[in-house]
Motif scaffolding. Structure first.
Motif, PDB file in Angstrom:
ATOM      1  N   SER A 125       0.867  -1.213  -0.142  1.00  0.00           N
ATOM      2  CA  SER A 125      -0.025  -0.021  -0.012  1.00  0.00           C
ATOM      3  C   SER A 125       0.978   1.366   0.043  1.00  0.00           C
ATOM      4  O   SER A 125       0.296   2.458  -0.124  1.00  0.00           O
ATOM      5  N   GLY A 126       2.268   1.181   0.177  1.00  0.00           N
ATOM      6  CA  GLY A 126       3.033   2.267  -0.046  1.00  0.00           C
ATOM      7  C   GLY A 126       3.614   2.856   1.311  1.00  0.00           C
ATOM      8  O   GLY A 126       4.656   3.757   1.262  1.00  0.00           O
TER       9      GLY A 126
ATOM     10  N   PHE B 136      -3.009   4.035   5.114  1.00  0.00           N
ATOM     11  CA  PHE B 136      -2.773   3.650   3.338  1.00  0.00           C
ATOM     12  C   PHE B 136      -3.487   2.567   3.158  1.00  0.00           C
ATOM     13  O   PHE B 136      -3.712   1.738   3.755  1.00  0.00           O
TER      14      PHE B 136
ATOM     15  N   LYS C 218      -5.005   0.438  -0.857  1.00  0.00           N
ATOM     16  CA  LYS C 218      -5.012   0.409  -2.275  1.00  0.00           C
ATOM     17  C   LYS C 218      -6.446   1.055  -2.845  1.00  0.00           C
ATOM     18  O   LYS C 218      -7.198   0.827  -2.505  1.00  0.00           O
TER      19      LYS C 218
ATOM     20  N   ARG D 173      -2.986   4.846  -4.854  1.00  0.00           N
ATOM     21  CA  ARG D 173      -2.787   4.498  -3.495  1.00  0.00           C
ATOM     22  C   ARG D 173      -3.281   5.758  -2.672  1.00  0.00           C
ATOM     23  O   ARG D 173      -3.083   6.795  -3.033  1.00  0.00           O
TER      24      ARG D 173
ATOM     25  N   CYS E  81      -3.520   8.008   0.896  1.00  0.00           N
ATOM     26  CA  CYS E  81      -3.229   8.145   2.288  1.00  0.00           C
ATOM     27  C   CYS E  81      -4.331   8.882   2.862  1.00  0.00           C
ATOM     28  O   CYS E  81      -4.757   9.897   2.553  1.00  0.00           O
TER      29      CYS E  81
END
Length: 358
Positions: A133-134, A303, A305, A311, A313
């Motif tokens: 998810s980053g 975070f 998807k 993505r 936030c």
């Protein structure tokens, strides 16, 4: 900006910082207050390197240090109080103190705006979400942006990286450094990575990490991830209480590092399925660690998807930030991920911004 110019700019910034007022008082200053040098050495051996950090420990903990009696501890604390103003302060003084807080850019204009300028020092920023998810990618970006001068929204310092999942990739740092116009070799030399495999190993190395922060110019502490080892070392409900106690102790260490040395702590966290979520909740997941971790983190970012390569936030919890989201549209280029981010605040129209979010 060329790498040579950037490196020169960083050196100039560091020379200016050396002339500024110190952010913390070294424990050695207790000697000038009549404390025996041997007792000061005992405090250092116990992982206490500043007077500020000394005042964060309880009397019970200090008397547990071998060779320090209650009378000595009282004398040491009295001497430290003369050096450090650790009492009440006015709101105006607190506001002036907040000016020492540095906000480190995330590399994304929209995400920086979401966070009020970037990741703050003197507090813990938690990013939780499912895999891919980053979270770790942002950690790698912060490893680079932290080394930027403060006048370029950087932290002008080194990075301590605690890797509990084996996901640190130095080769990922290279294209990010090139994107910022920095020398990748110099950037990697300023990232001190420590891979820990057990909770005990992490606790054993924590005192050495505090010593490194106190003796060098560090601006960021990354923990990726904070809960992984605790979920492995403690299993079942029978060990849940002990797990939370050990987790609270480790989080307390991170909090002290952040407040004592004006360091930004960025930690990632995993998620767990929420059985009580029900069928009417589209995403029945919640951050691991329970209330202990929730109360320790100052700023919590969620975070997740989105559609395709999006993505998202979201500010999940923060004392001074409104609830808002930043959505990144990611596509791969020759060096890094470029993105166009959409930020939406309650009551405002969405604003499109071009940025880069590796």
């Amino acid at each position: 900006m060329k790498a040579e110019d950037m490196n020169q700019l960083q050196l100039v910034e560091r020379e200016e910082i050396d002339d500024e007022e110190e952010l913390f008082e070294a424990i050695d200053k207790l000697i000038s207050q009549g404390i025996n040098s041997g007792d000061v050495k005992k405090l250092q051996d116990a992982g206490i390197y500043t007077c500020n950090g000394l005042m964060m420990h309880t009397k019970k903990h200090l008397t547990g240090i071998k060779g320090l009696s209650e009378a000595k501890v009282d004398k040491i604390c009295e001497a430290a109080e003369k050096i450090v103003n650790f009492g009440y302060m006015t709101g105006s003084d607190a506001l002036i103190r907040r000016k020492a807080v540095i906000r480190i850019t995330t590399g994304s204009q929209a995400l920086d705006e979401l966070l009020g300028g970037g990741v703050e020092t003197s507090c813990i920023t938690e990013a939780f979400g499912e895999f891919r998810s980053g979270k770790t990618q942002l950690a790698h970006t912060l490893c680079v942006s932290t080394q930027l001068p403060t006048n370029m929204n950087g932290g002008n310092g080194k990075v301590a990286y605690i890797d509990t999942e084996g996901t640190f990739r130095p080769d990922r740092i290279v294209p990010i450094a090139e994107r910022f116009g920095m020398d990748p070799g110099a950037v990697l030399d300023n990232v001190k990575e420590n891979c820990v495999i057990t909770k005990t190993d992490w606790i054993r190395k924590s005192d050495h990490r505090i010593h490194s922060v106190s003796s060098s110019v560090y601006s960021l502490q990354v923990v990726d991830s904070v809960i992984a080892l605790f979920r492995v070392d403690f299993t079942g409900r029978g060990e849940l209480a002990e797990r939370q106690q050990k987790l609270a102790q480790m989080l307390s260490r991170l909090t002290k590092i952040a407040e004592e040395f004006n360091v930004a702590v960025y930690m990632t966290n995993q998620v767990i399925a929420d059985p009580g979520g029900g069928v009417f909740i589209s995403d029945p997941k919640k951050p691991a660690g329970g209330h202990v971790l929730a109360h320790a983190a100052t700023i919590r970012l969620m975070f997740r998807k989105g559609k395709g390569e999006q993505r998202v936030c979201k500010v999940f919890d923060a004392p001074n930030l409104p609830e808002a989201e930043a959505i990144s549209f990611i596509y791969l280029t020759s060096l890094c991920f470029s993105s166009q981010v959409l930020i939406s605040n309650p009551g405002e129209s969405p604003v499109n911004m071009d940025c880069c979010f590796p």
